[in-house]
Design a protein around this motif. Structure first.
Motif, mmCIF file in Angstrom:
data_model
loop_
_atom_site.group_PDB
_atom_site.id
_atom_site.type_symbol
_atom_site.label_atom_id
_atom_site.label_comp_id
_atom_site.label_asym_id
_atom_site.label_seq_id
_atom_site.Cartn_x
_atom_site.Cartn_y
_atom_site.Cartn_z
ATOM 1 N N GLN A 150 -1.523 -2.499 9.224
ATOM 2 C CA GLN A 150 -1.547 -3.248 7.973
ATOM 3 C C GLN A 150 -0.547 -4.398 7.993
ATOM 4 O O GLN A 150 -0.867 -5.523 7.597
ATOM 5 C CB GLN A 150 -1.221 -2.292 6.825
ATOM 6 N N ASP A 151 0.663 -4.149 8.501
ATOM 7 C CA ASP A 151 1.685 -5.197 8.541
ATOM 8 C C ASP A 151 1.247 -6.375 9.415
ATOM 9 O O ASP A 151 1.528 -7.534 9.098
ATOM 10 C CB ASP A 151 3.004 -4.635 9.075
ATOM 11 N N GLY A 152 0.569 -6.078 10.518
ATOM 12 C CA GLY A 152 0.150 -7.125 11.433
ATOM 13 C C GLY A 152 -1.027 -7.940 10.938
ATOM 14 O O GLY A 152 -1.348 -8.986 11.507
ATOM 15 N N LEU A 171 -3.509 -0.634 -0.303
ATOM 16 C CA LEU A 171 -2.497 -1.625 0.074
ATOM 17 C C LEU A 171 -3.044 -2.690 1.028
ATOM 18 O O LEU A 171 -2.399 -3.059 2.005
ATOM 19 C CB LEU A 171 -1.292 -0.924 0.708
ATOM 20 N N VAL A 172 -4.243 -3.174 0.748
ATOM 21 C CA VAL A 172 -4.818 -4.237 1.579
ATOM 22 C C VAL A 172 -4.075 -5.537 1.303
ATOM 23 O O VAL A 172 -3.941 -5.949 0.145
ATOM 24 C CB VAL A 172 -6.319 -4.410 1.284
ATOM 25 N N PRO A 173 -3.544 -6.196 2.337
ATOM 26 C CA PRO A 173 -2.793 -7.436 2.101
ATOM 27 C C PRO A 173 -3.697 -8.548 1.605
ATOM 28 O O PRO A 173 -4.862 -8.653 1.981
ATOM 29 C CB PRO A 173 -2.218 -7.758 3.479
ATOM 30 N N PRO A 218 1.438 2.440 9.058
ATOM 31 C CA PRO A 218 0.991 1.979 7.748
ATOM 32 C C PRO A 218 -0.491 1.601 7.781
ATOM 33 O O PRO A 218 -0.939 1.005 8.776
ATOM 34 C CB PRO A 218 1.856 0.744 7.487
ATOM 35 N N PRO A 219 -1.284 1.962 6.721
ATOM 36 C CA PRO A 219 -0.842 2.612 5.495
ATOM 37 C C PRO A 219 -0.941 4.135 5.547
ATOM 38 O O PRO A 219 -0.775 4.783 4.511
ATOM 39 C CB PRO A 219 -1.807 2.048 4.462
ATOM 40 N N SER A 220 -1.240 4.726 6.715
ATOM 41 C CA SER A 220 -1.439 6.174 6.800
ATOM 42 C C SER A 220 -0.203 6.939 6.356
ATOM 43 O O SER A 220 -0.291 7.919 5.602
ATOM 44 C CB SER A 220 -1.825 6.575 8.226
#
Length: 323
Positions: A150-152, A171-173, A218-220
């Motif tokens: 997710q962060d990437g 938490l989808v960016p 993330p997000p697991s």
């Protein structure tokens, strides 16, 4: 004949003039903005740093606006005008690439690249039908796969670096368009000899004082910890690992329990040790798996074809998604 020539001449006179800047100048500015420094952009594009710097300077002169602050030790920072130009430039560059790609295609054929991002935990489920089924239907389309957390993924849909991404619905960016593919609830993973494996369903209260092998990706990880937090519990984490196969392997060894959403068809760990899947009591809300894409503009035909393909697959019957 005279009337025809006069009409053509009038059309030429009324046509808007071509801009004084070039697509290359825009591309260099976008590259420098994305990489943060002119040197990094130059290395990625295999051009000299002076070529990029000169292009940005000329673009500023042509547009009559200061687009970026360039500091040798601190890289490149866009001004407000620069950020506006970069946002517009992305659309112009994308349209130019699509024009070039469309002219290379035969009538009715889809060609060109699609950048597909996917969370690593979803890749074994999502990628096989895409790389096999969709690729067979559209051999002229080149799928470029990026496995990232997710962060990437932050900013990559908006920048156009990624065309579509397969993600969990939490938490989808950003604020992309999305379509639901399937949903599965988290479950408990136990070694066969664990006394709790004799139960059909397992309360989290029975697990809280045991060793948890946490999927720390993330997000697991956030989702797993939120299941406990919702009941006022704090799990005892023995080990944090980055892949669900590592969770299954350590659980198979009897080193703790795991909580996962992934449901591989193979009931054994990577090492061949059996693992037991048990539902959580009381039932937890299923986690949705979505395909997302940019909210800006209309997707190119090949991207739309991929979206259509993804939303028509019977995902719960696809290998890695079954329980």
């Amino acid at each position: 004949m005279g009337d025809g020539r006069d009409a053509m001449a009038q059309a030429r006179r009324s046509a808007p003039p071509a801009p004084d800047f070039t697509l290359r100048q825009l591309a260099y500015l976008v590259a420098a903005a994305d990489d943060g420094t002119i040197a990094a952009a130059a290395a990625r594009l295999h051009v000299s740093a002076s070529a990029i710097s000169d292009a940005i300077t000329e673009l500023e002169r042509t547009l009559g606006a200061h687009l970026a602050v360039r500091r040798r030790a601190h890289g490149l920072t866009l001004t407000t005008a620069g950020a506006h130009v970069v946002a517009q430039a992305r659309s112009l560059l994308a349209a130019a690439r699509e024009l070039q790609t469309s002219l290379a295609a035969a009538d009715g054929e889809l060609v060109g690249p699609i950048a597909v991002a996917c969370y690593p935990t979803l890749a074994p489920t999502v990628l096989p039908p895409l790389l096999a089924g969709f690729a067979a239907q559209h051999p002229g389309v080149d799928l470029h796969v990026l496995e990232t957390t997710q962060d990437g993924l932050v900013g990559r849909i908006e920048s156009g670096e990624v065309d579509v991404a397969f993600v969990y619905d939490r938490l989808v960016p950003g604020n992309p368009r999305r379509a639901r593919l399937f949903a599965l609830p988290a479950h408990v993973l136990l070694a066969p000899g664990d006394p709790l494996a004799a139960q059909e369903r397992v309360p989290l209260e029975d697990l809280v004082d045991r060793d948890l092998i946490l999927l720390d990706a993330p997000p697991s990880s956030e989702h797993i910890l939120s299941l406990f937090a919702a009941r006022g519990l704090t799990p005892r984490i023995r080990q944090r690992v980055a892949s669900y196969e590592s969770v299954r392997t350590l659980v198979g060894r009897g080193l703790g329990y795991g909580i996962l959403v992934q449901r591989p068809a193979n009931a054994a760990s990577y090492e061949g040790f059996p693992v037991e899947l048990r539902e959580i009591e009381p039932a937890v809300e299923p986690v949705g798996v979505d395909v997302i894409w940019s909210a800006e503009g209309t997707p190119p035909p090949r991207v739309q074809a991929l979206l259509d393909f993804a939303t028509t697959i019977d995902w719960p019957r696809v290998g890695g998604a079954t329980g």
